[in-house]
Design a protein around this motif. Sequence first.
Motif, PDB file in Angstrom:
ATOM      1  N   TYR A 131       0.983   5.340   0.475  1.00 56.99           N
ATOM      2  CA  TYR A 131       0.266   6.469   1.056  1.00 56.99           C
ATOM      3  C   TYR A 131       0.927   7.770   0.585  1.00 56.99           C
ATOM      4  CZ  TYR A 131      -1.977   3.145   4.195  1.00 56.99           C
ATOM      5  OH  TYR A 131      -2.698   2.114   4.711  1.00 56.99           O
ATOM      6  N   GLN A 142      -2.529   9.756   3.181  1.00 60.57           N
ATOM      7  CA  GLN A 142      -3.730   9.066   2.729  1.00 60.57           C
ATOM      8  C   GLN A 142      -3.353   7.907   1.810  1.00 60.57           C
ATOM      9  OE1 GLN A 142      -6.306  11.854   0.824  1.00 60.57           O
ATOM     10  NE2 GLN A 142      -6.738  13.014   2.686  1.00 60.57           N
ATOM     11  N   PHE A 143      -4.156   6.805   1.885  1.00 61.23           N
ATOM     12  CA  PHE A 143      -3.921   5.677   0.988  1.00 61.23           C
ATOM     13  C   PHE A 143      -4.159   6.136  -0.446  1.00 61.23           C
ATOM     14  CE2 PHE A 143      -5.667   2.249  -1.600  1.00 61.23           C
ATOM     15  CZ  PHE A 143      -4.641   1.327  -1.524  1.00 61.23           C
ATOM     16  N   ASN A 165       0.845  -1.186   0.000  1.00 62.84           N
ATOM     17  CA  ASN A 165       0.000   0.000   0.000  1.00 62.84           C
ATOM     18  C   ASN A 165       0.884   1.240   0.000  1.00 62.84           C
ATOM     19  OD1 ASN A 165      -2.365  -1.498   0.129  1.00 62.84           O
ATOM     20  ND2 ASN A 165      -2.350  -1.551   2.354  1.00 62.84           N
TER      21      ASN A 165
END
Length: 385
Positions: free
Chosen positions: A136, A140-141, A134
């Motif tokens: 970011y 924020q993702f 993931n």
Amino acid sequence: MTGKKRGPMKLSDIGNTKQSSKAAVDKKSKQDSYTREKHSDNGLSEGGQSPIYQKKARVKQTPRHQTSANIEDSASTADNLASDLLAKAEGLRAQKANPLFQEGGLPAESSEDEVVAGEITLIEVQKKNKKRFNVYIKGQFAFGVSENTLVKFALHKGQVLDKNFIADIQQIDKEDYAYQLAVRFLSHQLRSEREVRAKLTEEEIEPEVMEKAVAKLKEVKLIDDNMFGQAYTRTAMNINKKGPNVIARELKNKGLGEEEIEQSMNEYDRDTEVENAYAIAEKYFHKQLRKASHRNASQKTKQYLVQKGFDSDLIQELMQQLADHYHDEDQELAVLQKDLEKYMRRYKKLSGRELTFKVKGMLYNKGYPSELINQALDIYEEENG
């Protein structure tokens, strides 16, 4: 008297908060007016109230400095807070439903307004898929990527990404995902190009992404229909002992062309075909002779060999050899006698010539020769008087 306890406010009541607050103020004002009138009638002014009454009044009455306008403002503030809370809850549900926030799969398609551009603040391994990460941006993702994509673009904390670069990353990640999916599919056994495409379609891979994945698989020879057809033929010939006609039909169903099928069939030599056909025919024919006439056993064996994919000329040649080798009148007579007794019991309501004619017809239809039928009938009459 103590008032009723009120439970938590319902979301459906949020719009009525202001109206309820006004009603409460009006009701409180009426109660205060009534109290003042009552004590005025008793000759007591507000300044002449007894200490006990003054104590109770301080508990129940609204402070003098809190006017109706103050109460309305408080109710309005509560209404606004509740509305904000409801909006945040709706936003959270929408956020969780967004595929961009789901781990383990491909990054979802998103518009330019949804793409978060800027500095990478964190890169972490996904919980459900240790080979995906993931990314970011600004806390924020932003998107998920495979390990290959991460290395390819050398993504790292502090790196600044614009929207176009992020779109390129997501596109390459989709192509890598499709490629890795196909590789896993091919790791169990060789597959034809049509089978790989069917698998990628089943996984909802986009057509343009599929084309690039298939092209890469061909480049590294993981998809090669010529090689697949030859390997498939050898396996079906040696392990499953299938005939060439069946193998050719199966290769066509798997998407191979005429030229590729012809090259594959070159792997099936004539000696192996004869050996396989004879082994299958002998086993099946011997099994049929235990429960059928010689002629019926031969017919059923021929049909079985056709279903297994062998040529009719080869079948005819093999059945002649088997008929000569396994022609045993004593064995056939023993099977015939069992059938004769069965038909005698079935048509026991008949008698004399009618019974004999019916049973002989049934036995002849099952492939027994007339001489052998007459011999069996003679034996039956002798044994049963």
